[in-house]
Design a protein around this motif. Structure first.
Motif, PDB file in Angstrom:
ATOM      1  N   ARG A 198       1.595   9.419  -5.779  1.00  0.00           N
ATOM      2  CA  ARG A 198       1.887  10.808  -5.470  1.00  0.00           C
ATOM      3  C   ARG A 198       2.896  11.439  -6.416  1.00  0.00           C
ATOM      4  N   GLY A 247      12.797   6.231  -4.067  1.00  0.00           N
ATOM      5  CA  GLY A 247      13.536   5.117  -3.499  1.00  0.00           C
ATOM      6  C   GLY A 247      13.127   3.759  -4.036  1.00  0.00           C
ATOM      7  N   ASP A 286       0.926   4.126  -2.790  1.00  0.00           N
ATOM      8  CA  ASP A 286       0.702   5.485  -2.338  1.00  0.00           C
ATOM      9  C   ASP A 286       1.778   6.423  -2.850  1.00  0.00           C
ATOM     10  N   ALA A 287       3.003   5.998  -2.640  1.00  0.00           N
ATOM     11  CA  ALA A 287       4.136   6.837  -3.036  1.00  0.00           C
ATOM     12  C   ALA A 287       4.142   7.014  -4.543  1.00  0.00           C
ATOM     13  N   GLU A 298      13.292   8.370  -7.577  1.00  0.00           N
ATOM     14  CA  GLU A 298      13.396   9.390  -6.553  1.00  0.00           C
ATOM     15  C   GLU A 298      12.726   9.019  -5.248  1.00  0.00           C
ATOM     16  N   ARG A 300      11.403  -6.010 -12.085  1.00  0.00           N
ATOM     17  CA  ARG A 300      10.511  -6.532 -13.104  1.00  0.00           C
ATOM     18  C   ARG A 300       9.045  -6.322 -12.753  1.00  0.00           C
ATOM     19  N   ILE A 312       0.834  -1.207   0.000  1.00  0.00           N
ATOM     20  CA  ILE A 312       0.000   0.000   0.000  1.00  0.00           C
ATOM     21  C   ILE A 312       0.866   1.254   0.000  1.00  0.00           C
ATOM     22  N   ASP A 313       1.907   1.244   0.801  1.00  0.00           N
ATOM     23  CA  ASP A 313       2.701   2.475   0.885  1.00  0.00           C
ATOM     24  C   ASP A 313       3.465   2.726  -0.408  1.00  0.00           C
ATOM     25  N   LYS A 346      11.083  17.352  -4.012  1.00  0.00           N
ATOM     26  CA  LYS A 346      10.462  17.110  -2.714  1.00  0.00           C
ATOM     27  C   LYS A 346      10.153  18.414  -2.007  1.00  0.00           C
TER      28      LYS A 346
END
Lengths: 498, 1046
Positions: free
Chosen positions: B436, B455, B432-433, B453, B461, B428-429, B992
């Protein structure tokens, strides 16, 4: 989430908890804090600030367990030890050292000793000795460092601390902040009656507890006795039979203990003490929690039997201890009400326990169906003691009950593009196909890594059920769609049909 | 030799994996003789298929795959127009009795509407040999009721028991006397869509692909196969194969037959609608021109009425007139715009307030005899009162004749990555990222660099697959929703034309087709739209009448006021309609609008079209007289005359295609439509070649031709024709006029119409205060729900009767309107204490706390802490019934710590989104000054080119699609605002910080263009943390988020 084994503890590392679908930081290491991360932040925000951030899932239950264990250890200082419950569950340890400090010289020396030992365990800790639990909790967390304070210095030391140092619920703390009562000193200065009428008893109670105006005893943690029975023998036992009898007796006692606690044994450890001080240990496991003394005794007896050749009885064993290191909660089971019939025992678990203990658990496996169209992935074997067998098998007439360990290449003559085999050669023998059915087309599971390369599983298979002129039935497939995936598809034998 | 009759497009949501046009185009390319599109209980995708089929030259069968509640699936093709009406009636019936998005039909319903239909029963997909009993029974019933109309589909699934399955089906067919028909039961047009089809399945079933197991198909065979392949598969069943063509031949219905009947609209006392229209126009003309009608207008009206008569559009104008007349009778402000709206006739009918004498628009350009295109009038209403108009339309025409058009909600970058990410098992995170990293409503997918960017490794793949599938699913329809206000009205029953479904809102229904679909079939629609600025203007008119005794309406606001244009030229336009954005404000001092038509151009020029076409600078140069006004050709002089030879409006670009590139009017219209849907890349390329080559061969410069095309491309998604610009420009002018002459009224009305426009209340208030308006805080004793005008004593506004604006309770976050009403109803003269207020209003403690947080008890002598303290005490006192004087007031006095001003400001922002007390930057100024930061006000005196440091709250971040990734940010400090430009490269470095900070410190160079000052920043720093210095708390408080636009 990062892989725990690959974590670099010097690089930024955070623990996260999931709250309502979003992940938030629950702890940061020094490096992460240095990157400007803070507790409560969203993981995604933290990642944006600090690419390459290592993230592990927080395990509050495990933390609480560890603190309970540490509390048990801390009984070396005082019997009155308890895990400290803060706002968000267990977050420290309380020690009531009243009357114990002199044993270590002084309070100061006790504190020094405690911190030294914790440091040796590699546990970073802050501790405070004060007159109340509340003051200790507050000063250990919000104060300047580990210290011993006397009664008079406490109130003074507490005054500048934020009110959250009082173990207040979020709601109360928020309310106090809103009216500008931000420090313990502010709170202590306000008239009590108006405060109580607005914020209820909590704030005053916590304040009083911290200042020693209200009592708050330590409720010591009660340690559960281990599941252990022991037996000392009048004469050392030298014969296996006698030992088995002793085991049965121990197991019978253990059954009573287990039933009392409502636990079923998942592992047994029998320690035998030889007269000359040597010990021997027998360990067995079970596939599900059990209390059945006869069964447990038999497992141990069988293990004893296996080991008998290695077991140096010497002058005999004069004592035995049976431990249960691992248990399950015991589920109630339905008893057959008809008295004259022995309950049907379709339960394989006692058999599996014996087989598992004798041959090793890796060799006793259940086979589970897996939802995959790829035949060799449609079943999965798992060590039997991990879980119960599956009864969820679909009727499967069109597939072999067992596949060849490895699909074997065969030479086939067949019509293009997708006709069934006419003749094929398998293990140097030629077969002539008289009947065929197919193709059943199974495409690769494209989301798997191996389907990306050109390896096995990257191509579509066309399965055929074929029967040769001798009535033998085979399950054969062609790999690679003609013209689309391969110019010359390859053929394989994958199994035999009834 | 083969026609595919059973295909499902992506309008069978989360089942079909291809667009309807992809399906049709592929079928044509494969050489099918016909193709049918039949989506599950809907006709939503057929118009797109119809348009594509006409282009591709293949016969399209229009039908639907009826899925009954019992799970029986039949494909239904109406054979003629009447049968088609039965099908739409059937679907409407099923839709209307089901919740939104579902359709409940039973076999009985199907049989009831079966006359004239061809049915193809679809056997359920299953591995079991014995066909499901229920299916056989249903089929038998259908076959018995509709012999000669019913068929049974046979397909090769490449499953476990194909041979047996086919044989079972043949036995069943024989038993029920139903002929078999060959199909491939298609769900995607090409084999490559199998992956997407699996992803759709897992989205539908809410389970990641890797765990979906048998929910996924074992293979990817349900695509359109070459006829030769189908022939090979069905070589033993040629009858079934040939039957596909027989069936296709039986069906003689095309969507072109939907001869659309517009409501009659005959008015009493007039023999024909045309007579009525002429009479109404005549009456209106006398009203509009009481001093005598100019000859030019007379001539225009005569000409327009002739055109309308020739095309028989009088009923349409009467409909619009009637709606507008209703709105006027209810005092609802409205304004027409769109192709036909700015005609002399519409001015006389009161549909628009733009005086044709002021602007010279050629009516033919919009309603033309040769194109046979329906007129298009959009009417904007006050957004708060539009619902009344909608209900009026329902009441007048009935729900069976009037309905709202659909909007097809499609996957955009964010929704796509969310759902595909979940299906691909991303955490999920992570999803989410990823979501965004995209900006707003982008459709561009996710960019690899942005992935890195945050991470993540875009080479991974699984992630790469997820991103690729995300790109593929973008543009897929997700569900249908109601259009914002497009109404379809018919003479006869609408449900025989289009299926109608329930909307999510109670009492709303909408048809299944969107505006492009309706357009493609020539079905008239009237846009009943909501416009926030009209609400604001209506409120200013009310305030002007009540407080200044100045009754005004749209058409009577004094025109061509020089002072107003002076203000506009200074870009002093915060809050006004349209020309308030950063881009517009920096254009104003360059364009220097001095008359109404300049405003029309101003409104239209800062748009993707002219910007992408690089037409803005040439226009400005010509206006400044630094470039000669020359026309590309004599022919284009008439087209481009008004805009100095530069095409700025959509109509001009289309006209260029006709005049200069030799397009037929219909072609030029197709070009415009093709641009509106970004997906049709192939077609666009074709048009590009045709336009550019056409213009070059007619002697135009290639560069000009290419810029024209780019401009048309830019118009695509945000088409902006002159006629719309004219209507908007009028509202722009009016809002500027009010802002200039009555800034108090303007602020009050703007605040009462929020959310609206580009700026947050804080900036509107700040701007008004800078213009001398006194703004007073929210107060429990003095405020109403809305902001209101109070006699002012301290204001410095020039006007003699200026009022002060008292903020209303609506400004308080979390305070409900009902609470506000309870409070004002019980207030009487005033409250003398918090307790008094509590007892008299009966408001809950929660509402009182909200008021206290908003610092609304100052007239009671309490600041927010003291007020909270007082509110907190309330619940503990005796109940009102038992109160006696003795029990009150016995409490000890408590002196609470005083709240520092900085903290008050922070709380003001958190609770009211603005503070009248101070600006947060004031408290930090000392620090920033020491670090060498200048203020926004300082910028005015700093020479261009100097490097400076500047810090402020981020008000707005904007990344116009036309600006190649440049970010425009507006910073605010205690002295004013500053415009910061962040080039794409800098943005990538400081991404950021740009996106995340609330308090931003920038370093950069001052740029100056006339009175417009920019800071081009090359270094940015997030100073949001400094905000905690404002309070003596340890944690930061919420500051308002910036408004982000794209």
């Amino acid at each position: 989430m990062s892989n725990f084994n690959a974590v670099d503890f010097d690089a930024p590392l955070t623990l996260v908890i999931s709250t309502q679908g979003s992940f938030r930081l629950s702890a940061c290491n020094k490096a992460a804090a240095g990157e400007g991360l803070s507790i409560g932040q969203l993981v995604t925000d933290a990642r944006a600030l600090c690419p390459g951030l290592q993230v592990l899932e927080a395990t509050p239950e495990a933390d609480a367990r560890a603190l309970r264990q540490l509390a048990a250890w801390a009984t070396r200082y005082t019997p009155w030890v308890a895990p400290a419950t803060g706002v968000n569950g267990i977050d420290g340890i309380f020690l009531d050292i009243t009357g114990c400090a002199h044993l270590f010289g002084s309070e100061k020396e006790l504190l020094t000793d405690l911190l030294r030992r914790l440091k040796e365990f590699d546990i970073a800790a802050r501790a405070c000795v004060t007159g109340t639990l509340g003051a200790s909790w507050a000063l250990a967390r919000y104060g300047k460092g580990s210290s011993v304070l006397n009664r008079d210095a406490e109130a003074q030391a507490l005054a500048p601390l934020p009110i959250s140092a009082l173990r207040l619920s979020d709601q109360t703390a928020e309310g106090l902040l809103q009216v500008g009562l931000k420090r313990i000193g502010d709170l202590a200065a306000v008239a009590r009656a108006p405060l109580a009428s607005r914020f209820g008893p909590e704030a005053l109670m916590r304040l009083d507890q911290a200042l020693g105006k209200a009592s708050e005893p330590v409720m010591p943690q009660i340690l559960e006795a281990p599941l252990r029975v022991r037996n000392a023998f009048v004469d050392p036992l030298v014969q296996t039979d006698a030992m088995v009898l002793a085991i049965e007796k121990l197991c019978a006692e253990m059954e009573v203990l287990l039933l009392e606690r409502g636990r079923g044994a998942r592992a047994l450890k029998l320690t035998l003490f030889r007269v000359d001080g040597e010990t021997a240990t027998l360990e067995v496991g079970t596939a599900r929690g059990t209390t059945d003394a006869a069964h447990l005794a038999r497992l141990l007896a069988e293990r004893l039997d296996q080991l008998s050749s290695d077991l140096d009885i010497g002058f005999g064993y004069d004592a035995a201890i049976l431990d249960i290191p691992r248990t399950d909660a015991l589920a109630a089971s339905q008893v057959d009400l008809s008295a004259d019939q022995k309950p049907f025992s379709g339960d394989l678990s006692s058999f599996m326990d014996r087989a598992g203990n004798r041959f090793g658990w890796a060799r006793v496996q259940h086979v589970y169906p897996v939802q995959s169209h790829i035949p060799e992935r449609a079943v999965m074997a798992q060590a039997a003691h991990v879980g119960p067998p599956s009864l969820d098998w679909a009727e499967e007439a069109s597939r072999p009950a067992a596949l060849l360990p490895c699909a074997e290449p065969i030479e086939v003559l067949a019509e293009v593009p997708e006709g069934p085999p006419k003749t094929f050669r398998w293990r140097k023998v030629a077969y002539r196909v008289s009947r065929a059915e197919g193709p059943e087309r199974i495409a690769p599971e494209w989301w798997r890594a191996e389907s990306a390369s050109n390896g096995v599983g990257a191509r579509t298979r066309d399965y055929f059920r074929v029967e040769d002129d001798g009535g033998r039935r085979f399950w054969i497939y062609r790999e690679g769609l003609y013209g689309r995936e391969a110019t010359t598809p390859r053929w394989y034998m994958h199994g035999f049909l009834d | 030799m083969f026609a595919e009759l059973c295909t499902m497009s992506n309008f069978s949501f989360l089942r079909g994996a291809s667009h309807p046009d992809e399906m049709v185009i592929t079928a044509a390319a494969l050489g099918y003789s016909a193709v049918g599109i039949a989506d599950r209980n809907t006709l939503a995708g057929v118009v797109r298929a119809h348009v594509a089929a006409k282009d591709a030259g293949i016969k399209l069968l229009v039908g639907s795959r009826l899925v009954t509640r019992a799970g029986f699936e039949i494909i239904c093709y109406p054979q003629d127009r009447i049968a088609y009406g039965r099908l739409t009636k059937l679907l409407t019936k099923g839709n209307r009795r089901a919740p939104k998005g579902e359709c409940h039909i039973d076999l009985e319903d199907v049989l009831e509407h079966s006359a004239g239909q061809v049915f193809i029963a679809m056997a359920p997909m299953m591995a079991s040999l014995v066909l499901e009993e229920g299916f056989a029974n249903h089929l038998a019933r259908l076959a018995k009721a509709c012999p000669d109309q019913t068929y049974l589909a046979q397909s090769f699934t490449y499953g476990r028991n194909d041979t047996k399955r086919l044989w079972e089906l043949e036995r069943l067919a024989a038993r029920t006397r139903v002929p078999c028909v060959a199909t491939n039961d298609v769900t995607y047009h090409a084999p490559g869509r199998r992956t997407l089809a699996d992803v759709l399945t897992s989205i539908r079933e809410h389970v990641p692909v890797a765990q979906a197991g048998f929910l996924l198909a074992a293979n990817g065979e349900r695509h359109l196969k070459p006829p030769a392949e189908m022939t090979r598969l069905f070589k033993d069943r040629t009858r079934a194969l040939l039957r596909t063509e027989e069936i296709a031949a039986r069906i003689n219905f095309s969507l072109d037959e939907l001869a659309y009947e517009y409501p009659d609209e005959t008015r009493e006392g007039y023999p024909t609608p045309q007579h009525a229209l002429e009479a109404l126009t005549e009456a209106g003309m006398q009203r509009r021109y009481p001093t005598g009608v100019p000859d030019r207008i007379k001539a225009a009206i005569k000409h327009e009425l002739e055109l309308v008569a020739g095309l028989n559009y009088a009923p349409y104008f009467l409909t619009v007139h009637d709606i507008v007349r209703f709105a006027r009778s209810q005092n609802i402000l409205c304004q027409g715009r769109g192709s036909a709206a700015n005609s002399a006739v519409c001015y006389c009918l009161g549909i628009t307030a733009v005086d044709p004498a002021q602007i010279d628009l050629l009516f033919e350009r919009f309603v033309s005899a040769e194109r046979n295109e329906p007129p298009d009038i959009d009417v904007d209403f006050e957004h708060e009162r539009r619902e009344e108009v909608i209900q009026y339309i329902y009441a007048r025409y009935g729900r069976h004749r009037a309905s709202i058009a659909a909007t097809v909600i499609t996957y955009r970058s964010r929704s796509a990555i969310r759902e595909v990410g979940k299906a691909m098992g991303l955490s999920i995170d992570m999803v989410d990222a990823l979501s965004r990293t995209t900006w707003g409503w982008s459709s561009g997918g996710i960019i690899a660099d942005h992935v890195r960017e945050i991470g993540l490794d875009p080479e991974d793949r699984n992630l790469a697959l997820a991103l690729e599938l995300t790109r593929e699913i973008i543009g897929f329809p997700r569900h249908l929703s109601q259009h914002v206000g497009g109404f379809v009205i018919t003479e006869s029953d609408l449900d025989t034309v289009i299926p109608i479904g329930n909307a999510a809102m109670p009492d709303r229904t909408f048809v299944e087709w969107d505006k492009d679909d309706l357009d493609a079939l020539g079905i008239l629609k009237i846009d009943v739209l909501a416009l926030g600025m009209l609400t604001a203007i209506a409120k200013t008119f009310e305030l002007l009448e009540n407080h200044y005794d100045l009754p005004l309406e749209l058409a009577t606001v004094p025109v061509e006021d020089n002072d107003v244009y002076d203000m506009i030229c200074l870009a002093d336009t915060i809050g006004v309609f349209q020309i308030e954005s950063r881009a517009q404000m920096s254009m104003l001092p360059r364009l220097k609008p001095r008359c109404f038509y300049d405003l029309v151009i101003e409104v239209a020029i800062v748009r993707p079209g002219p910007i992408q076409g690089d037409m803005v600078h040439p226009y400005l140069r010509r206006r400044d007289g630094t470039e000669e006004v020359i026309f590309p050709s004599k022919a284009l002089e008439t087209v481009l005359g008004k805009t100095l030879g530069i095409p700025l409006f959509q109509e001009q670009a289309m006209k260029i295609a006709i005049v200069a590139a030799g397009f037929t009017p219909a072609e030029s219209d197709r070009l415009r439509r093709a641009m509106a849907t970004f997906r049709k890349v192939g077609i666009i390329h074709e048009f590009n070649t045709k336009l550019v080559e056409g213009m070059v061969s007619n002697g135009y410069e290639r560069d000009f031709a290419e810029r024209c095309f780019k401009q048309i491309e830019g118009f695509g998604e945000y088409g902006f024709p002159e006629s719309h610009a004219a209507s908007f420009a009028l509202l722009t002018y009016i809002s500027c006029w009010i802002k200039h002459h009555y800034p108090d009224v303007f602020l009050c009305a703007m605040l009462n119409s929020q959310p609206l426009g580009f700026y947050a209340p804080a900036q509107l208030v700040r701007d008004a205060r800078e213009h001398g308006v006194e703004v007073l805080p929210v107060d429990a004793n003095l405020s109403n729900w809305d902001c209101s005008l109070e006699p002012s004593d301290g204001g410095s506004h020039a006007g003699p009767r200026a009022f002060a604006v008292r903020l209303g309770f609506r400004q308080i976050k979390g305070f409900r309107a009902e609470a506000g009403e309870m409070l004002t109803a019980a207030r009487g003269s005033s409250f003398d204490s918090v307790r008094d207020l509590w007892l008299r209003t009966g408001l809950g403690k929660g509402a009182l706390e909200t008021l206290a947080h908003a610092d609304a008890f100052r007239t009671l002598g309490l600041d927010r802490r003291e007020a909270l303290w007082a509110v907190r005490a309330l619940g503990t006192e005796p109940l009102p019934l038992f109160r006696s004087a003795a029990s009150v007031g016995a409490e000890e006095e408590v002196k609470l710590p005083t709240m520092p001003l900085g903290e008050h400001v922070v709380h003001d922002y958190a609770r009211l989104r603005l503070s009248l007390k101070a600006h947060p930057m004031e408290f930090l100024r000392e620090n920033f000054r020491r670090e060498g930061h200048v203020t926004c006000a300082d910028l005015k005196t700093i020479r261009a080119g100097r490097r400076i440091k500047l810090a402020g709250l981020v008000l707005v971040r904007q990344r116009p699609g036309t600006a190649k990734g440049v970010i425009f940010a507006t910073l605010e400090d205690e002295t004013g605002t500053a415009n910061v430009i962040i080039w794409a490269k800098t943005f990538e470095t400081f991404r950021k910080i740009v996106l995340g900070s609330k308090l931003l410190a920038v370093r950069g160079q001052v740029q100056r263009e006339g009175i417009v000052i920019h800071v081009v920043s090359d270094h940015l720093e997030d100073r949001t943390g400094d905000m905690s210095q404002l309070t003596d708390e340890d944690r930061p408080r919420a500051m308002p988020r910036s408004r982000d636009f794209h």
